[in-house]
Design a protein around this motif. Structure first.
Motif, mmCIF file in Angstrom:
data_model
loop_
_atom_site.group_PDB
_atom_site.id
_atom_site.type_symbol
_atom_site.label_atom_id
_atom_site.label_comp_id
_atom_site.label_asym_id
_atom_site.label_seq_id
_atom_site.Cartn_x
_atom_site.Cartn_y
_atom_site.Cartn_z
ATOM 1 N N ASP A 1 31.546 51.282 31.921
ATOM 2 C CA ASP A 1 32.755 50.513 31.598
ATOM 3 C C ASP A 1 33.152 50.683 30.145
ATOM 4 O OD1 ASP A 1 33.410 49.382 34.023
ATOM 5 O OD2 ASP A 1 31.852 47.843 33.818
ATOM 6 N N TYR A 2 34.394 51.006 29.934
ATOM 7 C CA TYR A 2 34.953 51.067 28.583
ATOM 8 C C TYR A 2 36.339 50.447 28.629
ATOM 9 C CZ TYR A 2 31.278 54.031 26.720
ATOM 10 O OH TYR A 2 30.075 54.510 26.285
ATOM 11 N N VAL A 3 36.719 49.748 27.559
ATOM 12 C CA VAL A 3 38.008 49.065 27.542
ATOM 13 C C VAL A 3 38.834 49.539 26.342
ATOM 14 C CG1 VAL A 3 39.155 46.815 27.477
ATOM 15 C CG2 VAL A 3 36.896 47.040 28.567
ATOM 16 N N PRO A 4 40.002 50.109 26.598
ATOM 17 C CA PRO A 4 40.853 50.525 25.487
ATOM 18 C C PRO A 4 41.135 49.356 24.544
ATOM 19 C CG PRO A 4 41.666 51.467 27.515
ATOM 20 C CD PRO A 4 40.568 50.512 27.911
ATOM 21 N N GLY A 5 41.155 49.623 23.258
ATOM 22 C CA GLY A 5 41.371 48.571 22.257
ATOM 23 C C GLY A 5 40.063 48.083 21.651
ATOM 24 N N ASN A 6 38.955 48.290 22.379
ATOM 25 C CA ASN A 6 37.651 47.849 21.856
ATOM 26 C C ASN A 6 37.059 48.875 20.901
ATOM 27 O OD1 ASN A 6 37.868 45.590 23.363
ATOM 28 N ND2 ASN A 6 36.081 45.987 24.676
ATOM 29 N N LYS A 7 36.117 48.367 20.080
ATOM 30 C CA LYS A 7 35.413 49.268 19.165
ATOM 31 C C LYS A 7 34.027 49.573 19.722
ATOM 32 C CE LYS A 7 37.680 48.427 14.841
ATOM 33 N NZ LYS A 7 38.264 47.135 14.437
ATOM 34 N N TYR A 8 33.579 50.804 19.545
ATOM 35 C CA TYR A 8 32.272 51.223 20.037
ATOM 36 C C TYR A 8 31.539 52.013 18.967
ATOM 37 C CZ TYR A 8 34.231 49.947 24.563
ATOM 38 O OH TYR A 8 34.805 49.258 25.584
ATOM 39 N N MET A 9 30.214 51.934 19.035
ATOM 40 C CA MET A 9 29.370 52.691 18.108
ATOM 41 C C MET A 9 28.771 53.886 18.864
ATOM 42 S SD MET A 9 27.925 51.894 14.955
ATOM 43 C CE MET A 9 27.092 50.328 14.792
ATOM 44 N N PHE A 10 28.826 55.063 18.264
ATOM 45 C CA PHE A 10 28.253 56.261 18.886
ATOM 46 C C PHE A 10 27.334 56.999 17.919
ATOM 47 C CE2 PHE A 10 31.942 55.715 21.616
ATOM 48 C CZ PHE A 10 31.422 56.026 22.869
ATOM 49 N N GLY A 11 26.347 57.647 18.499
ATOM 50 C CA GLY A 11 25.553 58.627 17.770
ATOM 51 C C GLY A 11 25.716 59.945 18.513
ATOM 52 N N PHE A 12 24.925 60.967 18.162
ATOM 53 C CA PHE A 12 25.043 62.223 18.896
ATOM 54 C C PHE A 12 23.682 62.902 18.994
ATOM 55 C CE2 PHE A 12 25.337 63.445 14.597
ATOM 56 C CZ PHE A 12 26.417 62.769 14.043
ATOM 57 N N ASP A 13 23.579 63.808 19.955
ATOM 58 C CA ASP A 13 22.329 64.544 20.144
ATOM 59 C C ASP A 13 22.141 65.509 18.983
ATOM 60 O OD1 ASP A 13 22.125 63.275 22.564
ATOM 61 O OD2 ASP A 13 23.097 64.910 23.664
ATOM 62 N N LEU A 14 20.950 65.477 18.387
ATOM 63 C CA LEU A 14 20.706 66.314 17.202
ATOM 64 C C LEU A 14 20.779 67.801 17.508
ATOM 65 C CD1 LEU A 14 17.988 64.840 14.879
ATOM 66 C CD2 LEU A 14 20.468 64.988 14.616
#
Ligand SMILES: Nc1ncnc2c1ncn2[C@@H]1O[C@H](COP(=O)(O)OP(=O)(O)O)[C@@H](O)[C@H]1O
Ligand SMILES: [Mg+2]
Length: 363
Positions: A335-348
């Protein structure tokens, strides 16, 4: 039959510039080589030179050990399938397929055997007595393939043969062509602008841009180790994210300093030569990971702007606080909601470093 191109170049009469230059390529016997690139990059020009329909301005074309530059097209033992497959409308499917063999005055029994064999393989036996106007686009394309196959060429040349078909049929024909190639084993050179066709069918891809080869190799090499930024952005959907920045204390820092990335140990050495220099960092959309709690390692926060639901995946079009876009792909069931803020990292192991000046891969 092995096909070798040595420093091939093409300059059309009346043109200032070379359309193609320094084309070096070895296509092994039984390869399915896909020549890929944007419209106008010179794919058709190259294929027509191999076919003997365009003259070769410089360099050598070899079939096996034999130099072919001056050999007339009809003596090259090739067959070509074009995008517009132009069947003879007044002839039956059978006669269309038999046409070139009739021209060569083959024995009737040989012609019949070859046509039926090809029709069987292409599953068009029941249409042999139909006229082209009575069969579907996909069936017509198969007839065009059959017409080329009956000649039992040493090399099969195809120029965007599927681009007139609708998406579903194209998908189906891709698999059919791979099967066909498996059973015939004929060296094939296939031109397309469609990266999916290249990735799914090729044993070897040659990606061209502006008359030059950008990279050649196996499909997975293109995906995992693109040789430069052009290749990185041409292959893969959504398009790879590219961040501009520099190396500071062995670490990538984007110009806006929102993206920081520590190269993995093997990459550190190669990237260290770029200390203080401009570097571009590429990360594919599917290599980001949602971070929900305490951030571990390099992370960033972004706002979800637009979301595309594709079924098995969702494409998130997000923005950093300074407005820079990042495209992220996540499994469709999350679930993701447009307008919300999210934190991401990435695969090294998903970091692609490029020299920002030359665009060439560093790690
Ligand atoms: N017969 C021709 N005479 C002059 N220029 C040509 C001719 N055919 C193609 N070109 C030019 O060569 C370039 C490459 O064309 P082409 O090989 O058809 O590219 P692609 O098949 O990759 O779309 C284009 O700039 C095109 O205008
Ligand atoms: Mg073309």
């Amino acid at each position: 039959m092995k096909v070798t191109l040595k420093d091939i170049g093409k300059k059309y009469e009346g043109r200032e510039e070379f359309t193609l230059r320094n084309i070096n390529l070895e296509i092994e016997d039984k390869d399915f080589c896909v020549i890929l690139g944007p419209s106008g990059c010179g794919k058709t020009t190259l294929l027509r030179m191999i076919a003997g329909l365009n003259s070769i301005t410089e360099g050598d074309l070899l079939f096996g050990e034999k130099r072919m530059n001056k050999v007339p097209s009809k003596d090259r033992d090739i067959a070509m399938v074009f995008q517009s497959y132009a069947l003879y409308p007044h002839m039956t499917v059978y006669d269309n397929m038999a046409f070139s063999l009739n021209m060569r005055r083959e024995r009737k029994s040989v012609i019949d055997e070859r046509v039926r064999e090809a029709a069987e393989l292409l599953q068009i036996t029941s249409y042999l007595q139909s006229k082209p106007s009575d069969i579907s686009g996909g069936q017509r394309q198969r007839v065009a393939l059959g017409r080329a196959m009956v000649r039992k060429p040493k090399v099969f040349l195809m120029d965007e043969p599927l681009s007139n078909l609708d998406a579903k049929l194209r998908e189906h024909m891709r698999v059919e062509l791979v099967r066909l190639h498996k059973s015939l084993g004929t060296t094939s050179i296939y031109v397309t602008h469609d990266q999916t066709e290249a990735m799914t069918m090729a044993t070897k891809i040659v990606l061209m841009n502006e008359g030059k080869i950008q990279q050649d190799g196996k499909p997975e090499e293109f995906y995992n180790r693109p040789a430069n930024i052009f290749v990185a952005r041409f292959i893969g959907s959504p398009t790879m994210n590219i961040f501009e920045g520099k190396i500071e204390n062995g670490r990538f820092v984007s110009n806006d300093s929102y993206i920081k990335a520590e190269p993995k140990p093997e990459d550190k050495v190669k990237v260290s030569g770029y200390e203080g220099k401009r570097v571009s960092l590429g990360i594919r959309a599917e290599r980001f990971r949602r971070v929900e709690k305490e951030p571990l390692g390099d992370t960033f926060e972004c706002e979800l702007d637009v979301m595309e639901m594709l079924g098995k995946e969702k494409i998130l079009f997000t923005k950093l606080p300074n407005g820079q876009d990042i495209t992220i792909s996540v499994p469709g069931y999350l679930d993701y909601v447009p307008g919300n803020k999210y934190m991401f990292g990435f695969d090294l192991d998903a970091l692609h470093f490029f020299d920002a000046e030359t665009g060439l891969r560093i790690n």
